[in-house]
Design an enzyme around this catalytic site. Structure first.
Site, PDB file in Angstrom:
ATOM      1  N   THR A   1     -38.551 -59.341 -62.660  1.00  0.00           N
ATOM      2  CA  THR A   1     -39.015 -60.632 -62.137  1.00  0.00           C
ATOM      3  C   THR A   1     -39.342 -61.636 -63.244  1.00  0.00           C
ATOM      4  O   THR A   1     -39.772 -62.745 -62.949  1.00  0.00           O
ATOM      5  CB  THR A   1     -40.252 -60.424 -61.238  1.00  0.00           C
ATOM      6  OG1 THR A   1     -41.233 -59.712 -61.986  1.00  0.00           O
ATOM      7  CG2 THR A   1     -39.912 -59.635 -59.987  1.00  0.00           C
TER       8      THR A   1
ATOM      9  N   VAL B   1     -51.357 -73.890 -52.917  1.00  0.00           N
ATOM     10  CA  VAL B   1     -50.415 -74.971 -52.577  1.00  0.00           C
ATOM     11  C   VAL B   1     -49.020 -74.381 -52.397  1.00  0.00           C
ATOM     12  O   VAL B   1     -48.744 -73.286 -52.888  1.00  0.00           O
ATOM     13  CB  VAL B   1     -50.368 -76.057 -53.686  1.00  0.00           C
ATOM     14  CG1 VAL B   1     -51.717 -76.717 -53.862  1.00  0.00           C
ATOM     15  CG2 VAL B   1     -49.861 -75.468 -55.013  1.00  0.00           C
TER      16      VAL B   1
ATOM     17  N   HIS C   1     -44.711 -61.110 -58.497  1.00  0.00           N
ATOM     18  CA  HIS C   1     -43.745 -60.061 -58.169  1.00  0.00           C
ATOM     19  C   HIS C   1     -43.266 -60.207 -56.729  1.00  0.00           C
ATOM     20  O   HIS C   1     -42.095 -60.059 -56.425  1.00  0.00           O
ATOM     21  CB  HIS C   1     -44.369 -58.670 -58.383  1.00  0.00           C
ATOM     22  CG  HIS C   1     -44.734 -58.415 -59.813  1.00  0.00           C
ATOM     23  ND1 HIS C   1     -43.950 -57.669 -60.662  1.00  0.00           N
ATOM     24  CD2 HIS C   1     -45.786 -58.836 -60.550  1.00  0.00           C
ATOM     25  CE1 HIS C   1     -44.509 -57.631 -61.866  1.00  0.00           C
ATOM     26  NE2 HIS C   1     -45.629 -58.333 -61.813  1.00  0.00           N
TER      27      HIS C   1
ATOM     28  N   GLU D   1     -38.492 -72.057 -60.712  1.00  0.00           N
ATOM     29  CA  GLU D   1     -38.636 -73.094 -59.675  1.00  0.00           C
ATOM     30  C   GLU D   1     -38.455 -74.485 -60.293  1.00  0.00           C
ATOM     31  O   GLU D   1     -37.842 -75.376 -59.697  1.00  0.00           O
ATOM     32  CB  GLU D   1     -39.993 -72.963 -58.984  1.00  0.00           C
ATOM     33  CG  GLU D   1     -40.051 -71.724 -58.085  1.00  0.00           C
ATOM     34  CD  GLU D   1     -41.470 -71.223 -57.808  1.00  0.00           C
ATOM     35  OE1 GLU D   1     -42.446 -71.948 -58.071  1.00  0.00           O
ATOM     36  OE2 GLU D   1     -41.599 -70.074 -57.327  1.00  0.00           O
TER      37      GLU D   1
ATOM     38  N   GLY E   1     -49.767 -62.519 -71.281  1.00  0.00           N
ATOM     39  CA  GLY E   1     -48.637 -61.657 -70.926  1.00  0.00           C
ATOM     40  C   GLY E   1     -47.294 -62.148 -71.458  1.00  0.00           C
ATOM     41  O   GLY E   1     -47.162 -62.483 -72.643  1.00  0.00           O
TER      42      GLY E   1
ATOM     43  N   ASP F   1     -39.672 -52.473 -58.752  1.00  0.00           N
ATOM     44  CA  ASP F   1     -40.209 -53.411 -59.710  1.00  0.00           C
ATOM     45  C   ASP F   1     -40.322 -52.719 -61.067  1.00  0.00           C
ATOM     46  O   ASP F   1     -40.603 -51.522 -61.113  1.00  0.00           O
ATOM     47  CB  ASP F   1     -41.604 -53.769 -59.171  1.00  0.00           C
ATOM     48  CG  ASP F   1     -42.184 -54.983 -59.781  1.00  0.00           C
ATOM     49  OD1 ASP F   1     -42.467 -55.918 -59.022  1.00  0.00           O
ATOM     50  OD2 ASP F   1     -42.383 -55.004 -61.005  1.00  0.00           O
TER      51      ASP F   1
ATOM     52  N   TRP G   1     -42.815 -66.711 -64.960  1.00  0.00           N
ATOM     53  CA  TRP G   1     -41.358 -66.860 -64.828  1.00  0.00           C
ATOM     54  C   TRP G   1     -40.930 -67.490 -63.511  1.00  0.00           C
ATOM     55  O   TRP G   1     -39.948 -68.240 -63.450  1.00  0.00           O
ATOM     56  CB  TRP G   1     -40.649 -65.530 -65.062  1.00  0.00           C
ATOM     57  CG  TRP G   1     -39.165 -65.719 -65.137  1.00  0.00           C
ATOM     58  CD1 TRP G   1     -38.224 -65.261 -64.273  1.00  0.00           C
ATOM     59  CD2 TRP G   1     -38.444 -66.477 -66.132  1.00  0.00           C
ATOM     60  NE1 TRP G   1     -36.966 -65.681 -64.654  1.00  0.00           N
ATOM     61  CE2 TRP G   1     -37.070 -66.429 -65.793  1.00  0.00           C
ATOM     62  CE3 TRP G   1     -38.829 -67.202 -67.269  1.00  0.00           C
ATOM     63  CZ2 TRP G   1     -36.084 -67.060 -66.555  1.00  0.00           C
ATOM     64  CZ3 TRP G   1     -37.841 -67.835 -68.025  1.00  0.00           C
ATOM     65  CH2 TRP G   1     -36.498 -67.755 -67.657  1.00  0.00           C
ATOM     66  N   ASN G   2     -41.656 -67.224 -62.428  1.00  0.00           N
ATOM     67  CA  ASN G   2     -41.270 -67.855 -61.158  1.00  0.00           C
ATOM     68  C   ASN G   2     -41.435 -69.370 -61.246  1.00  0.00           C
ATOM     69  O   ASN G   2     -40.594 -70.124 -60.764  1.00  0.00           O
ATOM     70  CB  ASN G   2     -42.086 -67.298 -59.999  1.00  0.00           C
ATOM     71  CG  ASN G   2     -41.768 -65.849 -59.772  1.00  0.00           C
ATOM     72  OD1 ASN G   2     -40.672 -65.515 -59.332  1.00  0.00           O
ATOM     73  ND2 ASN G   2     -42.686 -64.958 -60.139  1.00  0.00           N
ATOM     74  N   SER G   3     -42.514 -69.797 -61.871  1.00  0.00           N
ATOM     75  CA  SER G   3     -42.729 -71.239 -62.020  1.00  0.00           C
ATOM     76  C   SER G   3     -41.595 -71.846 -62.838  1.00  0.00           C
ATOM     77  O   SER G   3     -41.092 -72.926 -62.518  1.00  0.00           O
ATOM     78  CB  SER G   3     -44.080 -71.512 -62.687  1.00  0.00           C
ATOM     79  OG  SER G   3     -45.119 -71.128 -61.815  1.00  0.00           O
TER      80      SER G   3
HETATM   81  N1  UDP Z   1     -47.707 -70.329 -56.320  1.00  0.00           N
HETATM   82  C1  UDP Z   1     -47.813 -71.177 -55.246  1.00  0.00           C
HETATM   83  N2  UDP Z   1     -48.995 -71.826 -55.048  1.00  0.00           N
HETATM   84  C2  UDP Z   1     -50.067 -71.715 -55.890  1.00  0.00           C
HETATM   85  C3  UDP Z   1     -49.927 -70.858 -57.022  1.00  0.00           C
HETATM   86  C4  UDP Z   1     -48.728 -70.189 -57.205  1.00  0.00           C
HETATM   87  O1  UDP Z   1     -46.878 -71.333 -54.441  1.00  0.00           O
HETATM   88  O2  UDP Z   1     -51.097 -72.335 -55.638  1.00  0.00           O
HETATM   89  C5  UDP Z   1     -46.448 -69.558 -56.458  1.00  0.00           C
HETATM   90  C6  UDP Z   1     -45.506 -70.136 -57.475  1.00  0.00           C
HETATM   91  O3  UDP Z   1     -44.658 -71.088 -56.874  1.00  0.00           O
HETATM   92  C7  UDP Z   1     -44.776 -68.901 -57.948  1.00  0.00           C
HETATM   93  C8  UDP Z   1     -45.805 -67.792 -57.821  1.00  0.00           C
HETATM   94  O4  UDP Z   1     -46.772 -68.244 -56.903  1.00  0.00           O
HETATM   95  O5  UDP Z   1     -43.685 -68.626 -57.085  1.00  0.00           O
HETATM   96  C9  UDP Z   1     -46.496 -67.484 -59.136  1.00  0.00           C
HETATM   97  O6  UDP Z   1     -45.610 -66.807 -59.959  1.00  0.00           O
HETATM   98  P1  UDP Z   1     -45.479 -67.137 -61.514  1.00  0.00           P
HETATM   99  O7  UDP Z   1     -44.513 -66.154 -62.076  1.00  0.00           O
HETATM  100  O8  UDP Z   1     -45.152 -68.564 -61.738  1.00  0.00           O
HETATM  101  O9  UDP Z   1     -46.910 -66.923 -62.132  1.00  0.00           O
HETATM  102  P2  UDP Z   1     -48.063 -65.811 -61.947  1.00  0.00           P
HETATM  103  O10 UDP Z   1     -48.927 -66.302 -60.865  1.00  0.00           O
HETATM  104  O11 UDP Z   1     -47.404 -64.505 -61.649  1.00  0.00           O
HETATM  105  O12 UDP Z   1     -48.758 -65.832 -63.265  1.00  0.00           O
END
Ligand code: UDP
Length: 469
Positions: A143, A346, A24, A371, A386, A120, A366-368
């Site tokens: 998000t 990372v 988020h 990206e 989820g 949110d 969703w962020n992954s």
């Molecule tokens: N992320 C990162 N490094 C890590 C793990 C996650 O930068 O070691 C970032 C990833 O790039 C993304 C966010 O954390 O922007 C995770 O969001 P996502 O929706 O992909 O998955 P969630 O962690 O919420 O299940």
């Protein structure tokens, strides 16, 4: 880049209120930067300290240090007795604590002279009424995918129509979008008493009261869902939908970023183009040790180079396990040089941007997904929890990658064998067509976010509304 306030000279003050968890916080941070640096808004981010995870705390520090124009507003929560929900996920507990503290937002918003609030989905049903009472327009930043937004908006109607049957949740056919199979519905929603279900249904019902919903997707990626939401096919009276994604990564100067003790960027520099399989299941969910070991066997047998981020707890602060205990004796030695395994945080954006990465084995948070789309990296989706199966459906439909639907997720019996993992990785790495399609998705994402593109215009339209408010 011209600022959206050129027409009037007014600078709207937009307050952002994210909930908890990196999934988020990251898109809220990106939106804050886009509004502040690209669209001429004054921006404040309401934060709850201390954060649940260390990653969130580092991320906020980095954001405020790198973008001093973005202000921090402290949102102090009312006391909350967590023992009411024994064993609940710590992030869901924080959602609940924030929801119960919603009335405290009223003086915070008044003091900040906010022109608009963006909150949110996890908080929306309790925050929208508070903003309305203050006559402050209130928007949601959703998000996850537009497919998930349409599911969230339609699910209460589905429940109302199917209540009393006693048969539980079945497939959900979202009008104008598509059918979400029972097996893809977030695990918690099968239990009407679950804390998450209660929040999810209340938020879904309340969406029509928001002034609009911004979604971190783009029209070309999710045509059906975005159109059906905009046309009111999913839910009548649905507010305006602004598809503003993929929200661009907000780069922080080196000193603000997480350190790289594992040396993964240097290691990536030494690998041939598109040769590395990057494996990560996100920021907040652990995988069983049995499944981790099969995944390890699969990566080893695939013969490919790999960079693997392993997590063994839900909250990073609790993670003390040693890699060797998780992955078994001898694995790290056998793959040394060809595989780099780390438990540290990372900088995923930088990894996905690196030319040596050819495939992303992802939980499809969703962020992954966004990206990967932004960088044109093909995804092998392995959803665990989820909304991730709904997102994996978007990955497969859009051509960004592949999804083996029978692979189990949390709560289902059976582990996916190393042999199966290895075969699938080899197949997707060898598939030219997948790489080509992922590159097309990247080009479409770039076109959407460039000046004049659909996402750029959506965000400018949103800012225009804030100026007019
Ligand atoms: N992320 C990162 N490094 C890590 C793990 C996650 O930068 O070691 C970032 C990833 O790039 C993304 C966010 O954390 O922007 C995770 O969001 P996502 O929706 O992909 O998955 P969630 O962690 O919420 O299940």
């Amino acid at each position: 880049m011209p600022n959206s306030d050129d027409r009037t000279g007014a600078r709207p003050h937009v307050v952002l209120l994210p909930s908890a968890g990196m999934g988020h916080l990251v898109p809220f941070g990106r939106l804050a930067v886009a509004l502040s640096s690209g669209h001429g808004c004054d921006v404040s981010v309401a934060t709850v300290l201390p954060t649940v995870s260390s990653a969130e705390s580092r991320h906020l520090d980095g954001l405020f240090a790198a973008f001093p124009a973005i202000r921090r507003l402290d949102f102090n929560l009312a006391p909350f007795d967590e023992s009411e929900f024994p064993g609940a996920d710590p992030f869901f507990l924080r959602f609940e604590a924030m929801r119960r503290s919603a009335p405290l937002l009223s003086p915070l918003l008044a003091g900040a002279s906010a022109s608009a609030l963006i909150t949110d989905i996890a908080l929306s049903s309790v925050v929208v009424p508070v903003a309305k009472e203050r006559r402050i327009p209130c928007y949601i930043l959703f998000t996850a995918s537009a497919a998930m937004l349409s599911f969230c908006a339609y699910f209460p109607t589905y429940l109302d129509a199917n209540a009393g049957g006693g048969e539980g949740i079945s497939d959900v056919d979202i009008p104008g979008v598509y059918r979400i199979p029972k097996s893809s519905i977030p695990q918690a929603l099968h239990n009407p008493k679950h804390l998450f279900t209660q929040q999810f249904v209340a938020n879904g019902r309340g969406l029509v009261d928001a002034d609009g919903v911004l979604v971190n997707t783009f029209d070309a990626l999710e045509l059906e869902a975005v159109a059906a939401l905009r046309e009111g096919t999913v839910a009548t009276g649905f507010p305006p939908v602004f598809a503003v994604g993929p929200l661009r990564p907000a780069t922080f100067p080196a000193e603000e970023r997480a350190k790289d003790p594992a040396g993964y960027m240097e290691w990536l520099d030494a690998q041939p183009a598109r040769s590395v399989v990057y494996v990560s299941f996100g920021s907040r969910k652990a995988i069983s040790t049995d499944q981790l070991r099969e995944l390890a066997a699969g990566l080893e047998a695939s013969g490919h180079r790999f960079l693997w981020v392993v997590k063994s707890t839900v909250v990073d602060k609790d993670d003390a396990a040693e890699l060797v205990d998780l992955l078994g004796d001898g694995f790290l030695e056998r793959v040394r040089g060809r595989g780099l395994v780390t438990k540290t945080w990372v900088e995923q954006e930088e990894i996905l941007m690196h030319g040596s990465v050819g495939l992303f084995v992802s939980h499809s948070g969703w962020n992954s997904v966004t990206e990967a789309a932004f960088n044109g990296v093909p995804v092998l989706a392995w959803p665990r929890f989820g909304d991730q199966r709904v997102n994996a459906g978007v990955v497969a439909r859009s051509g960004l990658g592949a999804w083996v639907e029978r692979w189990s997720w949390e709560g289902e019996d059976g582990v996916v064998s190393g042999e199966e993992v290895s075969e699938k990785i080899k197949a997707v790495m060898a598939a030219e067509a997948v790489a080509k399609k992922a590159a097309e998705v990247r080009d479409a994402a770039a076109a959407a976010t460039a000046e004049g593109g659909t996402s750029y215009r959506s965000l400018a339209e949103f800012v225009g509304r804030c100026q007019g408010a």
